[in-house]
Design a protein around this motif. Structure first.
Motif, short mmCIF file in Angstrom:
data_model
loop_
_atom_site.label_atom_id
_atom_site.label_comp_id
_atom_site.label_asym_id
_atom_site.label_seq_id
_atom_site.Cartn_x
_atom_site.Cartn_y
_atom_site.Cartn_z
N THR A 31 -5.32 1.53 6.75
CA THR A 31 -3.91 1.58 6.38
C THR A 31 -2.97 1.50 7.59
OG1 THR A 31 -3.75 4.00 6.51
CG2 THR A 31 -4.46 3.04 4.40
N ASP A 32 -3.43 1.98 8.76
CA ASP A 32 -2.57 2.05 9.95
C ASP A 32 -1.35 2.93 9.72
OD1 ASP A 32 -2.26 1.36 12.64
OD2 ASP A 32 -0.84 -0.22 12.18
N THR A 33 -1.45 3.81 8.75
CA THR A 33 -0.42 4.75 8.27
C THR A 33 0.64 4.09 7.40
OG1 THR A 33 1.21 4.68 10.10
CG2 THR A 33 -0.67 6.17 10.35
N TYR A 34 0.62 2.75 7.27
CA TYR A 34 1.54 2.12 6.33
C TYR A 34 1.15 2.53 4.91
CZ TYR A 34 3.12 -0.80 10.18
OH TYR A 34 3.63 -1.25 11.36
N ALA A 35 2.09 2.43 3.98
CA ALA A 35 1.92 2.91 2.61
C ALA A 35 0.51 2.68 2.07
CB ALA A 35 2.95 2.25 1.70
N ALA A 36 -0.21 3.77 1.89
CA ALA A 36 -1.62 3.67 1.51
C ALA A 36 -1.80 2.97 0.16
CB ALA A 36 -2.24 5.07 1.48
N GLY A 37 -0.87 3.24 -0.76
CA GLY A 37 -0.99 2.62 -2.08
C GLY A 37 -0.86 1.11 -2.02
N ALA A 38 0.06 0.62 -1.22
CA ALA A 38 0.23 -0.83 -1.08
C ALA A 38 -0.98 -1.44 -0.40
CB ALA A 38 1.50 -1.13 -0.29
N GLN A 39 -1.52 -0.75 0.61
CA GLN A 39 -2.68 -1.28 1.32
C GLN A 39 -3.89 -1.36 0.39
OE1 GLN A 39 -2.70 -2.42 4.43
NE2 GLN A 39 -0.56 -1.94 4.79
N ARG A 40 -4.09 -0.32 -0.40
CA ARG A 40 -5.21 -0.36 -1.34
C ARG A 40 -4.98 -1.43 -2.41
NH1 ARG A 40 -9.47 3.40 -3.75
NH2 ARG A 40 -10.05 2.21 -5.59
N GLY A 41 -3.76 -1.51 -2.89
CA GLY A 41 -3.46 -2.48 -3.93
C GLY A 41 -3.71 -3.91 -3.48
N ARG A 42 -3.48 -4.19 -2.20
CA ARG A 42 -3.72 -5.55 -1.69
C ARG A 42 -5.18 -5.94 -1.85
NH1 ARG A 42 -4.53 -9.87 -1.46
NH2 ARG A 42 -4.01 -11.46 0.10
#
Length: 253
Positions: free
Chosen positions: A217-228
């Protein structure tokens, strides 16, 4: 998907907000008062994104080389008390104390490998690669490093017992580093915003498969990272490999 992901690339900040130093690598991460990455905040976002295990390095160790030794020690103490949090020990090749820390910390099950950031610490692997990777090879260490225009393939081929994680999958250079490593010892990860590029994940899987791509995630929004990853146009097996299977195998979870 119900699978619990492993976040292999995260950062933690722990200093009071008023004392946090700016992050020179990205204005996006430092504009305004909202970038803190405290563990109490991160674990809520990661729980919501069904992320069960977090591999992190202390941001303070990367922002200012003068803080690296102390930040490594602070992080080492922190991970001992949190079952699902693990540490990357940050190396500054100009500071031998960080090698002494790595030698000690890598023997502990809560330290998963070495973290390099040549760009923030302002050195090159051309100058210090031999010192870093010969040290890592003797310890069969996993090394996570920030992306740059270094000769990753040449380094990986010269140090076959080192596992290289070239972070922040962003394009052809990452894909080529994975594809061309003759010992298959180069991985990449999906951390950061580059993974949101149109068809990048799909293209990477089509070129190198999914068995050397890690989720982060690099601390960026975890939900968006997983969703990608979860909604990518790739197979369910590929998604599971990226989110969980590859990290489980590589780190022995």
């Amino acid at each position: 998907m119900e699978i619990n992901a492993i976040d292999t690339h995260c950062h933690i900040r722990y200093a009071p907000l008023e004392t946090l130093k700016p992050i020179p690598i990205s204005k996006i991460m430092q504009e305004g008062p909202y970038y803190t990455a405290y563990w109490e905040e991160l674990k809520q976002m990661e729980k919501a994104a069904k992320i069960s295990t977090v591999l992190a390095s202390p941001m303070e160790a990367l922002v200012d080389p003068a803080d690296t030794v102390q930040a490594n020690e602070d992080m080492f103490r922190l991970v001992q008390d949190i079952p699902n949090l693990y540490q990357w020990v940050v190396i500054d090749p100009r500071n031998d104390s960080t090698f002494e820390q790595a030698d000690r910390m890598l023997k502990n099950k809560k330290c998963v490998g070495m973290k390099l950031h040549p760009r923030l610490h302002q050195y090159t692997l051309a100058e210090y690669g031999e010192k870093i990777f010969s040290f890592a090879e003797k310890r069969s260490a996993i090394v996570q490093m920030h992306y740059g225009r270094e000769d990753y393939v040449g380094l990986a081929d010269s140090f076959p017992n080192v596992t290289f994680v070239v972070a922040h999958l962003g394009g052809a250079l990452h894909i080529d580093a994975v594809k061309n490593a003759k010992h298959r010892n180069v991985y990449t990860d999906t951390s950061g915003m580059n993974s949101l590029k149109n068809k990048l994940i799909e293209y990477a899987v089509s070129q190198i498969g999914s068995d050397r791509i890690l989720f982060g995630t690099d601390t960026y929004a975890a939900g968006a990272q997983r969703g990608r990853i979860e909604y990518a146009l790739i197979s369910e097996q590929d998604k599971e490999n990226i989110l969980f299977n590859n990290a489980k195998k590589l780190f022995g979870f």
